[in-house]
Motif scaffolding. Sequence first.
Motif, PDB file in Angstrom:
ATOM      1  N   LEU A 502       0.828  -1.205   0.000  1.00  0.00           N
ATOM      2  CA  LEU A 502       0.000   0.000   0.000  1.00  0.00           C
ATOM      3  C   LEU A 502       0.862   1.254   0.000  1.00  0.00           C
ATOM      4  CD1 LEU A 502      -2.494  -1.315   2.655  1.00  0.00           C
ATOM      5  CD2 LEU A 502      -3.134  -0.681   0.328  1.00  0.00           C
ATOM      6  N   GLN A 503       0.400   2.234  -0.757  1.00  0.00           N
ATOM      7  CA  GLN A 503       1.106   3.498  -0.881  1.00  0.00           C
ATOM      8  C   GLN A 503       0.100   4.608  -0.572  1.00  0.00           C
ATOM      9  OE1 GLN A 503       2.603   4.743  -4.911  1.00  0.00           O
ATOM     10  NE2 GLN A 503       4.528   3.981  -4.091  1.00  0.00           N
ATOM     11  N   ALA A 504       0.436   5.466   0.393  1.00  0.00           N
ATOM     12  CA  ALA A 504      -0.478   6.541   0.806  1.00  0.00           C
ATOM     13  C   ALA A 504       0.108   7.894   0.430  1.00  0.00           C
ATOM     14  CB  ALA A 504      -0.737   6.476   2.304  1.00  0.00           C
ATOM     15  N   PHE A 505      -0.692   8.718  -0.250  1.00  0.00           N
ATOM     16  CA  PHE A 505      -0.326  10.087  -0.584  1.00  0.00           C
ATOM     17  C   PHE A 505      -1.122  10.998   0.344  1.00  0.00           C
ATOM     18  CE2 PHE A 505       0.427   7.488  -4.215  1.00  0.00           C
ATOM     19  CZ  PHE A 505       1.594   7.974  -4.787  1.00  0.00           C
ATOM     20  N   VAL A 506      -0.432  11.859   1.054  1.00  0.00           N
ATOM     21  CA  VAL A 506      -1.056  12.623   2.127  1.00  0.00           C
ATOM     22  C   VAL A 506      -0.735  14.103   1.979  1.00  0.00           C
ATOM     23  CG1 VAL A 506      -1.172  12.968   4.619  1.00  0.00           C
ATOM     24  CG2 VAL A 506      -0.943  10.652   3.701  1.00  0.00           C
ATOM     25  N   PRO A 531       0.309   1.348   5.350  1.00  0.00           N
ATOM     26  CA  PRO A 531       0.983   1.613   4.078  1.00  0.00           C
ATOM     27  C   PRO A 531       2.497   1.378   4.176  1.00  0.00           C
ATOM     28  CG  PRO A 531      -0.482   3.424   4.670  1.00  0.00           C
ATOM     29  CD  PRO A 531      -0.345   2.555   5.883  1.00  0.00           C
ATOM     30  N   ARG A 532       3.048   0.823   3.130  1.00  0.00           N
ATOM     31  CA  ARG A 532       4.502   0.701   3.054  1.00  0.00           C
ATOM     32  C   ARG A 532       5.137   2.079   2.844  1.00  0.00           C
ATOM     33  NH1 ARG A 532       6.798  -1.599  -2.391  1.00  0.00           N
ATOM     34  NH2 ARG A 532       6.353   0.590  -2.897  1.00  0.00           N
ATOM     35  N   ASP A 533       4.517   2.886   1.974  1.00  0.00           N
ATOM     36  CA  ASP A 533       5.034   4.224   1.648  1.00  0.00           C
ATOM     37  C   ASP A 533       4.064   5.290   2.143  1.00  0.00           C
ATOM     38  OD1 ASP A 533       6.991   2.845   0.204  1.00  0.00           O
ATOM     39  OD2 ASP A 533       5.865   3.000  -1.676  1.00  0.00           O
ATOM     40  N   ILE A 534       4.612   6.302   2.785  1.00  0.00           N
ATOM     41  CA  ILE A 534       3.853   7.514   3.098  1.00  0.00           C
ATOM     42  C   ILE A 534       4.492   8.636   2.285  1.00  0.00           C
ATOM     43  CG2 ILE A 534       3.062   9.119   4.866  1.00  0.00           C
ATOM     44  CD1 ILE A 534       2.010   6.359   5.384  1.00  0.00           C
ATOM     45  N   ILE A 535       3.754   9.187   1.355  1.00  0.00           N
ATOM     46  CA  ILE A 535       4.295  10.193   0.446  1.00  0.00           C
ATOM     47  C   ILE A 535       3.550  11.503   0.679  1.00  0.00           C
ATOM     48  CG2 ILE A 535       4.687  10.790  -1.972  1.00  0.00           C
ATOM     49  CD1 ILE A 535       4.541   7.730  -2.526  1.00  0.00           C
ATOM     50  N   PHE A 536       4.270  12.519   1.116  1.00  0.00           N
ATOM     51  CA  PHE A 536       3.656  13.808   1.394  1.00  0.00           C
ATOM     52  C   PHE A 536       3.627  14.664   0.127  1.00  0.00           C
ATOM     53  CE2 PHE A 536       5.149  12.397   5.541  1.00  0.00           C
ATOM     54  CZ  PHE A 536       4.026  12.618   6.319  1.00  0.00           C
ATOM     55  N   VAL A 537       2.470  15.210  -0.169  1.00  0.00           N
ATOM     56  CA  VAL A 537       2.291  16.066  -1.341  1.00  0.00           C
ATOM     57  C   VAL A 537       1.639  17.368  -0.898  1.00  0.00           C
ATOM     58  CG1 VAL A 537       2.113  14.150  -2.983  1.00  0.00           C
ATOM     59  CG2 VAL A 537       0.048  15.019  -1.887  1.00  0.00           C
ATOM     60  N   GLU A 538       1.934  18.430  -1.623  1.00  0.00           N
ATOM     61  CA  GLU A 538       1.322  19.714  -1.290  1.00  0.00           C
ATOM     62  C   GLU A 538      -0.170  19.685  -1.563  1.00  0.00           C
ATOM     63  OE1 GLU A 538       1.768  24.415  -2.542  1.00  0.00           O
ATOM     64  OE2 GLU A 538       3.473  23.054  -2.786  1.00  0.00           O
ATOM     65  N   GLU A 539      -0.547  19.029  -2.678  1.00  0.00           N
ATOM     66  CA  GLU A 539      -1.952  18.959  -3.066  1.00  0.00           C
ATOM     67  C   GLU A 539      -2.145  17.758  -3.971  1.00  0.00           C
ATOM     68  OE1 GLU A 539      -5.387  21.912  -4.984  1.00  0.00           O
ATOM     69  OE2 GLU A 539      -3.255  22.368  -5.233  1.00  0.00           O
ATOM     70  N   LEU A 540      -3.286  17.100  -3.852  1.00  0.00           N
ATOM     71  CA  LEU A 540      -3.635  15.999  -4.746  1.00  0.00           C
ATOM     72  C   LEU A 540      -4.407  16.572  -5.926  1.00  0.00           C
ATOM     73  CD1 LEU A 540      -4.752  13.266  -2.197  1.00  0.00           C
ATOM     74  CD2 LEU A 540      -2.819  13.102  -3.769  1.00  0.00           C
ATOM     75  N   GLU A 541      -3.916  16.292  -7.120  1.00  0.00           N
ATOM     76  CA  GLU A 541      -4.593  16.794  -8.313  1.00  0.00           C
ATOM     77  C   GLU A 541      -5.778  15.882  -8.622  1.00  0.00           C
ATOM     78  OE1 GLU A 541      -3.554  18.021 -12.937  1.00  0.00           O
ATOM     79  OE2 GLU A 541      -1.927  17.618 -11.512  1.00  0.00           O
ATOM     80  N   ARG A 542      -6.967  16.467  -8.688  1.00  0.00           N
ATOM     81  CA  ARG A 542      -8.182  15.701  -8.920  1.00  0.00           C
ATOM     82  C   ARG A 542      -8.919  16.216 -10.143  1.00  0.00           C
ATOM     83  NH1 ARG A 542     -10.101  12.633  -4.495  1.00  0.00           N
ATOM     84  NH2 ARG A 542      -8.848  12.843  -2.589  1.00  0.00           N
TER      85      ARG A 542
END
Length: 572
Positions: A502-506, A531-542
Amino acid sequence: MTQYTMNTRVPRAIPRSEISRQLWFFLRKVLQRKLISFDGPRSIKADLANIRRWGGLEATIMARGARQVPDRVALVDDDGELTYFEFFRQADRLARAFHQRGYHSGANVGVLALNGRAAILPLTARQMAGYNIFMINANASATQIEQYLDFHDIKVLIVDEEFLPRITPTARQREIILGHLEPEPVETGPYQGRIFESLQQVIDTADPQEKLPRKPHKSMHVVMTSGTTGLPKGVVRRQVPTPQGFASVVAAMPLERNMDVLLTAVLFHAYGWAYMGFSFLTQSRVITRRHFSPEQVLKDFRDYDVTMWVSAATRIRNVISHMNNHGIQRHDGLKLITNSGSPLLPVEIEQSAEKFGPVLCSMYGSSETSALAAAGAQELVDDPQLTGKIYPGAQIKIVDDAGNELPDGQEGTILVSCFDLFNGYTDPRFEADMINGYYYMGDRGYRIGNCLYVQGRDDDLVITQFAEKVYPIEIEDELLRDDRISDAHVRGVGDPLTGQALQAFVSTKHPISPDEIRQRIKGQLSDAHVPRDIIFVEELERGPTGKVIRTALPEPDEKNQQAPLPSSVQSS
């Protein structure tokens, strides 16, 4: 070169008896709620004549409004207001102008326009003149637009002026008409005027003597899918004589006549288009804006005493976040909020009830189908996992990997058939995914009686190292319950040790560490959900329906906090 097709290539498995049952169910609910007014035999005769001539959708609906409530405001958009009479008159003139220019009898007209009259008037006029309309996704690239126009032999393109830079020289080898105009021209001609005439100029110069056909060509409505690469699919909507595919929504939601409807769902998708049509059928006032902003939503709520808000989960979430950030505790007055396009999380149902009261409802369907299931506000409060109830006219099966129908409560693949199932895709190389005559939705879930529970996309299902099935939506729901997290997206990815991980974008509002996130998930859910990966992003593009644009997601690296699974999980 491959030729496009508009022919019906998707059979409906639903029997005629079920279609008739849905029609009577729909009419009974409409009459019980007094959603439609009847002015006597002459009015009914006029309606039937228009249905025979134009079908049962926009043209007939707006003609009815112009006849019954001519002075009532039908549309409020960025260009002003139109009453029902003014709107129908403009649609009629547009149909005459296009007929005069040869855009009729199956000619193809493209529309690249955001919410407003530049999209709604051509949708209405198409049935009067007999042209096919292609609603183009506003997120499409210049290359995609060019290929789409050429492939479908589109003769004229109505385009909002802001999108002109995306219209390539090749794409301009057809008539270009400007929809919404910017305050200053984006491109100018030799006299410093606009290069192309506007939609309003076309309407104003229509010849009133131009004769419209008594029985126009059966117009097709094509919706462009949201593909991010290659040529997007064109979904051919089946022309239907009645709006009975809306039966489940009418049954589940507290719709009324003369509502004030704020439409922030986009019109180039079937969801926004369907609610727009039904709002006009109930002779309501529709308020819509080309661009979404939480500030404008709240202003429109106040200025127009909005009673119904048609939106998507991500936009509902944005408004709630804005209210929290600005100390706005609550807004009263809404009787109904609708959602479709992406599933509601239980936390979103709870937060919406806190801000607006228990008014949030849900609809399940797709561009290829009608409203297949719907849930009322109290039903969602009582059972936040519910997707919706299944009503007459929609047939839904849950099957295993071999296509065998499963009993109640067992999870499997969702197959559907309905009254207004789409005709097929315009590109004959794309075949609809069908199993035993039913359309494959690409979702997994289960049903209990007439209640449908959708758990996620087929390709979202993650089989963890514990051999346990995990759906990202349950992890996303838990992440968004943390006040420090503003948005989240979880997906499954390949893993050399476990097969899938699992990969989480936060996206965060306040500092939070990967370990804190993992401990929360482990404590509230299980080790298998970590989640195996926690990936921090400024904003999720939707996209406009709230779905995350996956091609825009970053790869994990040291900067965005990739980390290995906890040792207790690795050794399990």
